[in-house]
Design an enzyme around this catalytic site. Sequence first.
Site, PDB file in Angstrom:
ATOM      1  N   GLU A 163      -6.392  -4.522   3.033  1.00 18.41           N
ATOM      2  CA  GLU A 163      -7.561  -4.884   1.913  1.00 18.41           C
ATOM      3  C   GLU A 163      -8.562  -4.017   1.622  1.00 18.41           C
ATOM      4  OE1 GLU A 163      -6.196  -7.111   0.273  1.00 18.41           O
ATOM      5  OE2 GLU A 163      -6.154  -9.214   1.168  1.00 18.41           O
ATOM      6  N   ASP A 215       4.495  -5.570   6.766  1.00 18.83           N
ATOM      7  CA  ASP A 215       3.576  -6.654   6.983  1.00 18.83           C
ATOM      8  C   ASP A 215       4.003  -8.015   7.258  1.00 18.83           C
ATOM      9  OD1 ASP A 215       4.161  -7.103   4.396  1.00 18.83           O
ATOM     10  OD2 ASP A 215       2.083  -6.522   3.701  1.00 18.83           O
ATOM     11  N   HIS A 262      -4.702  -3.123  -2.740  1.00 17.74           N
ATOM     12  CA  HIS A 262      -4.232  -3.097  -1.341  1.00 17.74           C
ATOM     13  C   HIS A 262      -2.708  -2.647  -1.391  1.00 17.74           C
ATOM     14  CE1 HIS A 262      -2.363  -7.646  -1.318  1.00 17.74           C
ATOM     15  NE2 HIS A 262      -1.280  -6.913  -1.472  1.00 17.74           N
ATOM     16  N   ASN A 267      -5.782  -5.972  -6.191  1.00 20.23           N
ATOM     17  CA  ASN A 267      -6.940  -5.515  -5.666  1.00 20.23           C
ATOM     18  C   ASN A 267      -6.712  -4.101  -5.251  1.00 20.23           C
ATOM     19  OD1 ASN A 267      -5.900  -6.108  -3.176  1.00 20.23           O
ATOM     20  ND2 ASN A 267      -7.312  -7.484  -2.678  1.00 20.23           N
TER      21      ASN A 267
HETATM   22  C1  GLP Z   1       1.561  -8.726  -1.169  1.00 16.61           C
HETATM   23  C2  GLP Z   1       2.200  -7.757  -0.158  1.00 16.61           C
HETATM   24  C3  GLP Z   1       2.328  -6.342  -0.500  1.00 16.61           C
HETATM   25  C4  GLP Z   1       2.615  -6.243  -1.942  1.00 16.61           C
HETATM   26  C5  GLP Z   1       1.630  -7.067  -2.801  1.00 16.61           C
HETATM   27  C6  GLP Z   1       1.943  -7.343  -4.332  1.00 16.61           C
HETATM   28  O1  GLP Z   1       0.563  -9.632  -0.810  1.00 16.61           O
HETATM   29  N1  GLP Z   1       1.745  -7.853   1.142  1.00 16.61           N
HETATM   30  O2  GLP Z   1       3.072  -5.643   0.437  1.00 16.61           O
HETATM   31  O3  GLP Z   1       2.870  -5.082  -2.390  1.00 16.61           O
HETATM   32  O4  GLP Z   1       1.131  -8.396  -2.176  1.00 16.61           O
HETATM   33  O5  GLP Z   1       3.182  -8.338  -4.277  1.00 16.61           O
HETATM   34  P1  GLP Z   1       3.788  -8.572  -5.610  1.00 16.61           P
HETATM   35  O6  GLP Z   1       4.941  -7.675  -5.691  1.00 16.61           O
HETATM   36  O7  GLP Z   1       4.402  -9.982  -5.292  1.00 16.61           O
HETATM   37  O8  GLP Z   1       3.140  -8.497  -6.852  1.00 16.61           O
END
Ligand code: GLP
Length: 249
Positions: free
Chosen positions: A146, A70, A141, A139
């Site tokens: 989402e 993404d 995702h 959440n």
């Molecule tokens: C982000 C990314 C995800 C990631 C998630 C968790 O928004 N788009 O791909 O897995 O949130 O992030 P973190 O590892 O910083 O908790």
Amino acid sequence: MTKAHIHILKDANEVSVKAADMIQEVVEQNERPVLGLATGSTPLGMYRELIDRYQAGEIDFSAVRTFNLDEYYGLAPDHPQSYYQFMMKSFFEHVNVPLEQIHIPHGKPTDVQAYCQQYDAWIEKAGGIDLQILGIGVNGHIGFNEPADELQPFTHLVRLKEETIEANARFFERREDVPQYAITMGIRNILQAKKIILLAIGEDKAAAVAGMLNAGITTRLPATFLQLHDHVHVLVDEAAASKLVSTSR
Ligand code: GLP
């Protein structure tokens, strides 16, 4: 109940080492390996471990092709908070994946829909993803898929939820600077990977991890769709595993 292989590891370091081991195996076993990569704090230790192994001459990325999950919509690749910059600084600048073999969704395409279709076509042309790395949002995702009434199968533009904007605000100077939209691979893109590793570290992921493994499949917790895949490995530290019921250990 779930078919996923659950690995409960002592701490973040063990999660990173195990994830790096699994990536190394795929890189060594495939002539032209295709990796699906993720951003966020969670995979940082894994990237560090892979960089260390590369610098020690233990792994060669020259044949590897990569597809990131993404990117924030509206941030050009040279924007300091773009996932493009994140990936360059956290990983690609330190290893030998050739630039032309790296794919990260462009945050400012001229035609979003056409670009998303193009991204899917690139994945297909590469022969599909051998190993997809995933984090998980608080959440539930995955990528930026989402919780919603409907999930999208392919790469698409998505509006971010408030809790995601909140969680990611730490990377930006002001909360208002966090983009409201992102381009993300869809659920089908993710499920088409031959193998998937989901990493989760820390107590704030415990509820999402437990839900992902124990709830029925629901668009309200997108990670539950991973239950449809036969080769998912969930790598969690003890804190992220703390809400799992004992039968799923
Ligand atoms: C982000 C990314 C995800 C990631 C998630 C968790 O928004 N788009 O791909 O897995 O949130 O992030 P973190 O590892 O910083 O908790």
